[in-house]
Design a protein around this motif. Structure first.
Motif, PDB file in Angstrom:
ATOM      1  N   SER A   1       0.757  -1.211  -0.169  1.00  0.00           N
ATOM      2  CA  SER A   1       0.107   0.083  -0.313  1.00  0.00           C
ATOM      3  C   SER A   1       0.688   1.377  -0.176  1.00  0.00           C
ATOM      4  O   SER A   1       0.740   2.488  -1.032  1.00  0.00           O
ATOM      5  N   SER A   2       1.956   1.530   0.583  1.00  0.00           N
ATOM      6  CA  SER A   2       2.935   2.508   0.925  1.00  0.00           C
ATOM      7  C   SER A   2       3.606   2.949  -0.440  1.00  0.00           C
ATOM      8  O   SER A   2       3.286   3.605  -0.828  1.00  0.00           O
ATOM      9  N   ILE A   3       3.761   1.776  -0.541  1.00  0.00           N
ATOM     10  CA  ILE A   3       4.721   1.378  -2.088  1.00  0.00           C
ATOM     11  C   ILE A   3       4.010   2.490  -3.375  1.00  0.00           C
ATOM     12  O   ILE A   3       4.681   3.022  -4.183  1.00  0.00           O
ATOM     13  N   LEU A   4       3.291   1.490  -3.462  1.00  0.00           N
ATOM     14  CA  LEU A   4       2.227   1.988  -4.712  1.00  0.00           C
ATOM     15  C   LEU A   4       2.139   3.729  -4.394  1.00  0.00           C
ATOM     16  O   LEU A   4       1.772   4.603  -5.110  1.00  0.00           O
ATOM     17  N   SER A   5       0.902   3.974  -3.573  1.00  0.00           N
ATOM     18  CA  SER A   5       1.370   5.166  -3.144  1.00  0.00           C
ATOM     19  C   SER A   5       2.081   5.924  -2.789  1.00  0.00           C
ATOM     20  O   SER A   5       2.089   7.159  -3.921  1.00  0.00           O
ATOM     21  N   ILE A   6       3.516   6.196  -2.407  1.00  0.00           N
ATOM     22  CA  ILE A   6       4.577   6.254  -3.063  1.00  0.00           C
ATOM     23  C   ILE A   6       4.757   6.582  -4.718  1.00  0.00           C
ATOM     24  O   ILE A   6       5.185   7.438  -4.870  1.00  0.00           O
ATOM     25  N   LEU A   7       4.814   5.729  -5.283  1.00  0.00           N
ATOM     26  CA  LEU A   7       5.277   5.653  -6.684  1.00  0.00           C
ATOM     27  C   LEU A   7       3.538   6.516  -7.323  1.00  0.00           C
ATOM     28  O   LEU A   7       3.932   7.427  -7.993  1.00  0.00           O
ATOM     29  N   LEU A   8       2.544   6.963  -7.214  1.00  0.00           N
ATOM     30  CA  LEU A   8       1.756   7.562  -7.617  1.00  0.00           C
ATOM     31  C   LEU A   8       2.237   9.186  -7.071  1.00  0.00           C
ATOM     32  O   LEU A   8       1.803   9.893  -8.089  1.00  0.00           O
ATOM     33  N   CYS A   9       2.810   9.622  -5.986  1.00  0.00           N
ATOM     34  CA  CYS A   9       2.384  10.321  -5.254  1.00  0.00           C
ATOM     35  C   CYS A   9       3.875  11.503  -5.033  1.00  0.00           C
ATOM     36  O   CYS A   9       4.126  12.942  -5.624  1.00  0.00           O
ATOM     37  N   ALA A  10       4.854  10.281  -4.962  1.00  0.00           N
ATOM     38  CA  ALA A  10       5.725  11.323  -4.880  1.00  0.00           C
ATOM     39  C   ALA A  10       7.067  11.357  -5.684  1.00  0.00           C
ATOM     40  O   ALA A  10       6.861  10.700  -7.228  1.00  0.00           O
ATOM     41  N   HIS A  11       8.456  12.189  -6.193  1.00  0.00           N
ATOM     42  CA  HIS A  11       9.233  12.841  -6.953  1.00  0.00           C
ATOM     43  C   HIS A  11      10.062  11.436  -6.997  1.00  0.00           C
ATOM     44  O   HIS A  11      11.155  11.678  -6.742  1.00  0.00           O
ATOM     45  N   LEU A  12       9.809  11.269  -8.274  1.00  0.00           N
ATOM     46  CA  LEU A  12      10.557   9.300  -7.889  1.00  0.00           C
ATOM     47  C   LEU A  12      12.283  10.099  -7.981  1.00  0.00           C
ATOM     48  O   LEU A  12      13.072   8.733  -8.361  1.00  0.00           O
ATOM     49  N   VAL A  13      12.626  10.583  -9.053  1.00  0.00           N
ATOM     50  CA  VAL A  13      13.586  10.749  -9.446  1.00  0.00           C
ATOM     51  C   VAL A  13      14.877  11.595  -8.242  1.00  0.00           C
ATOM     52  O   VAL A  13      16.215  12.248  -8.585  1.00  0.00           O
ATOM     53  N   ASN A  14      14.159  11.867  -7.189  1.00  0.00           N
ATOM     54  CA  ASN A  14      14.204  12.565  -5.735  1.00  0.00           C
ATOM     55  C   ASN A  14      15.486  11.660  -4.833  1.00  0.00           C
ATOM     56  O   ASN A  14      14.648  10.016  -5.227  1.00  0.00           O
ATOM     57  N   VAL A  15      16.953  11.695  -5.352  1.00  0.00           N
ATOM     58  CA  VAL A  15      17.666  10.837  -4.666  1.00  0.00           C
ATOM     59  C   VAL A  15      17.048  10.406  -3.002  1.00  0.00           C
ATOM     60  O   VAL A  15      18.030   8.594  -2.907  1.00  0.00           O
TER      61      VAL A  15
END
Length: 354
Positions: free
Chosen positions: A77-91
């Motif tokens: 649940s957390s990872i899917l939500s992160i993939l949808l909402c976060a800036h994924l190229v941020n280190v």
């Protein structure tokens, strides 16, 4: 995805960390509430039950048929939500995901071994588990050291200046923080919901510190170390908190599902990671007071028995000590929750008292 919408379609609302954190929380909460009942049904059908120590308090023997490995749902649940909402190229997001996934994989392997073997002792040996944790934490630490802008200095609570610059030795220090935090949460996860609320409280407090440190204006005003770009991790914390709240709905006393090592190891590692990127490694002792208390009780118990052949507690970790003394399980849980909330309120004063 939301950040991509901001960049490509110029939907400015999605540029704000606070907005995307809100979305992350509710997405992971919804997913968690939807998936956990289905996971419980599946786990019961597969007999993926929690093995109980023979020496555990008698009240625990009735929990032998309670499904475990609910941490898989928390992570998913957390990872899917992160993939949808976060800036994924941020280190910082990438390394945060790495800490969750790597430590989660260790926990899943340990849980599967216990379920297949039918006993708690069937899991990975302590040495094997520690070896994997060291490797995972060193990977995260190395990439943070090499590719992020985080400094290598050590800060102590309520003091605005760094006390020492560890240079490359900071990788070893970070590894120690993540491993200690991971195992501390794992030790605490022994009663229904006991580790869940302190985890939520810790992530909430650390999320505030991370947000402040990632903001140039606020970090300067509050005399916090400025960690440019780290604010995106607040979205990850919101996602984890959302999934934990959904999990708590079914994990509170009497628990319908346990998180297992698959949840506790990864949650603890992520709490340690948040402390690292906000430069609050030592404040973590206060933020995670309940976890520290549980860990210290085990250390003192083992040390006392080896040196004096006497036990300090009736049983360790300390929550079992109170069980054997006759305290009701839900009373122990709620009182530990209260301690966690109070310790985090005190820790948050470090924002201004420096």
């Amino acid at each position: 995805m939301l950040y991509l919408l901001y960049q490509t379609l110029h939907i400015n609302l999605f540029q704000y960390i606070t907005v995307r954190s809100g979305f992350a929380f509710f997405i992971s909460l919804t997913l968690s509430l939807f998936l956990i009942p289905r996971f419980i049904k599946w786990a019961k059908a597969k007999n993926a039950n929690q093995p109980i120590y023979d020496l555990a308090p008698k009240s625990h023997q009735s929990k032998r048929k309670t499904p475990t490995m609910g941490g898989i749902v928390i992570l998913a649940s957390s990872i899917l939500s992160i993939l949808l909402c976060a800036h994924l190229v941020n280190v910082y997001v990438l390394m945060g995901l790495a800490s969750i996934i790597l430590f989660g994989a260790i926990g899943i392997k340990d849980d599967m071994s216990k379920i297949i073997g039918g006993q708690n002792t069937s899991g990975m040996s302590a040495k094997t588990k520690m070896m994997f944790q060291i490797i995972a934490s060193l990977i995260v630490g190395f990439f943070l050291f090499t590719f992020s802008g985080i400094n290598h200095e050590i800060f102590i609570p309520f003091y605005k200046y760094p006390i020492i610059d560890l240079h490359w030795l900071i990788i070893i220090f970070w590894s120690l923080v993540m491993i200690s935090s991971s195992n501390a949460v794992n030790l605490t996860d022994g009663l229904d919901g006991l580790a869940t609320v302190p985890s939520i409280a810790s992530m909430f407090s650390l999320g505030i510190f991370v947000y402040m440190s990632g903001n140039a204006v606020l970090s300067s005003y509050l005399l916090l170390p400025k960690i440019s770009g780290s604010g995106e991790v607040v979205i990850m914390a919101a996602a984890m908190i959302g999934s934990l709240v959904g999990f708590l709905w079914y994990n509170c006393y009497p628990a319908e599902v346990f998180m297992g090592d698959s949840g506790s190891l990864s949650i603890g590692a992520f709490i340690g990671y948040m402390a690292i990127i906000s430069k609050n490694e030592f404040l973590l002792f206060l933020i995670s007071f309940v976890f520290v208390l549980e860990t210290m009780s085990v250390i003192l118990q083992v040390g006392s028995f080896k040196t004096r052949k006497k036990r300090m507690f009736l049983m360790a970790p300390i929550h079992h000590h109170f069980e054997i003394k006759g305290w009701a399980e839900n009373k122990i849980i709620v009182r530990f929750w209260i301690m966690a909330i109070i310790s985090n309120i005190i820790a948050l004063t470090a924002l201004k008292i420096r």
